[in-house]
Design an enzyme around this catalytic site. Structure first.
Site: not given
Length: 358
Positions: A131, A226
């Protein structure tokens, strides 16, 4: 040494960087590998490593030590046997007479590492996450490898999207930070990019699709994180949002976006979710270099007795970042980041109001 949290590419490469530097520069060094992250430290599950264990793993994905998630919010709660988890970890550390604990992990794992530092343990950490959302470092290892995989997924969608003249959504990992979706979306040529930091208005998404249709373009590709949020959801309190998601009819945000696009445009929409493939496979060359540099820097910290720091990288220079600065902080995408502006200039829609033409 332990690896904590979700796995990613280059964990092994980073451990190799630490170990090889220590073996090369310290006459007598013993390395213990704790199995399955902090769980191994708690319950004394480890193996004594040798230089052979770190040979041939530069290109190997995953982690040779195994990993597990041990949520920080549960760290101060007793385990199933009623034992104090922090005391268990301290006890293992002291029983083995360790000089230092090396931890490779992401945000939650760094909170626990900082907690152990506060408890008096010598800790050095390394920034792991696809991330790229760890505070104090420009880049985390695993990120670029994941960008490559997510980009390839978008690349592969282009031909089928063009052939059938459809709208395609590629859902990219990134619950709270949109770095992965942003980079994969731009490098994969996505027309619309939706990230958590910029709540989207479905009207602007539909406008972008309609505009492409009028220009004679047969397809539209969306890269959707997401953790993407609509403007309506972003306005909800945490409690209200959890209540809404409890009765949510969609498997993920991409399915809600697809449903709205189909209702408002009549276009056929297809969804692709690369999922955990983004965390798998071998590390890319960039991550191998970064991991080697960070691993060597962490080993240098240990040799110098410089504990309580994370090895990071800023402006392509390796830096030591205090753990109490890293723990609990999230590095998210600033909507005013120049990369957002530049992406908008070439026509990419982020679900917000487009740049007005002069």
């Amino acid at each position: 040494m332990l690896t904590s949290g979700g796995d990613c590419q280059s964990l092994n490469a980073t451990m190799r960087g630490v170990a090889k530097t220590l073996y090369e520069n310290v006459e007598d060094v013993t390395i213990y590998g704790f199995l399955d992250g902090y769980k191994g430290l708690m319950y004394g599950e480890y193996r004594k490593m040798s230089s052979r264990d770190f040979s041939g793993i530069l290109t190997e994905g995953g982690t040779i030590l195994g990993t597990s998630r041990q949520p920080f919010k549960l760290m101060k709660m007793p385990d199933t046997d009623g034992k104090d988890k922090v005391q268990l970890m301290k006890s293992t550390y002291k029983r083995l007479k360790l000089d230092c604990l090396v931890m490779l992990g992401g945000n939650g794992s760094h909170k626990t590492a900082n907690l152990l530092r506060e408890e008096g343990l010598n800790v050095v950490t390394l920034p792991k996450t696809i991330d790229n959302d760890l505070w104090g470092t420009d880049m985390t290892f695993g990120f670029q490898s994941a960008v490559n995989i997510a980009t390839n997924a978008i690349d592969c969608i282009h031909t089928t999207a063009a052939s059938h003249g459809r709208v395609f959504i590629v859902e990219v990992m990134g619950h709270k930070a949109g770095w992965l979706t942003l980079h994969a979306g731009i490098s994969g040529g996505a027309d619309i990019i939706l990230i958590p930091e910029i709540p989207y208005n479905i009207k602007y998404v539909v406008d972008a699709i309609t505009k492409r249709k009028k220009q004679g373009k047969r397809f539209t590709i969306l890269a959707v994180a997401e953790g993407a949020l609509s403007v309506d959801d972003a306005a909800l309190s945490k409690k209200e949002f959890k209540a809404k998601r409890k009765d949510w009819q969609y498997p993920s945000i991409s399915y809600e976006v697809a449903h709205q696009i189909q209702d408002l445009t009549g276009e056929e929409v297809r969804i692709t979710v690369p999922g955990h493939t983004q965390r798998g496979g071998e590390p890319c060359p960039y991550d191998r270099v970064l991991s080697t540099r960070l691993g060597a820097a962490a080993a240098e910290m240990i040799i110098r007795g410089e504990f309580g720091y994370m090895a990071g990288i800023r402006n392509n220079q390796i830096v030591s970042v205090p753990l109490d600065e890293v723990a609990g902080k999230l590095k998210t995408v600033n909507p005013d980041n120049p990369i957002i502006k530049e992406a908008k200039l070439i026509g990419i829609c982020f679900g917000d109001e487009p740049i007005k033409k002069n």
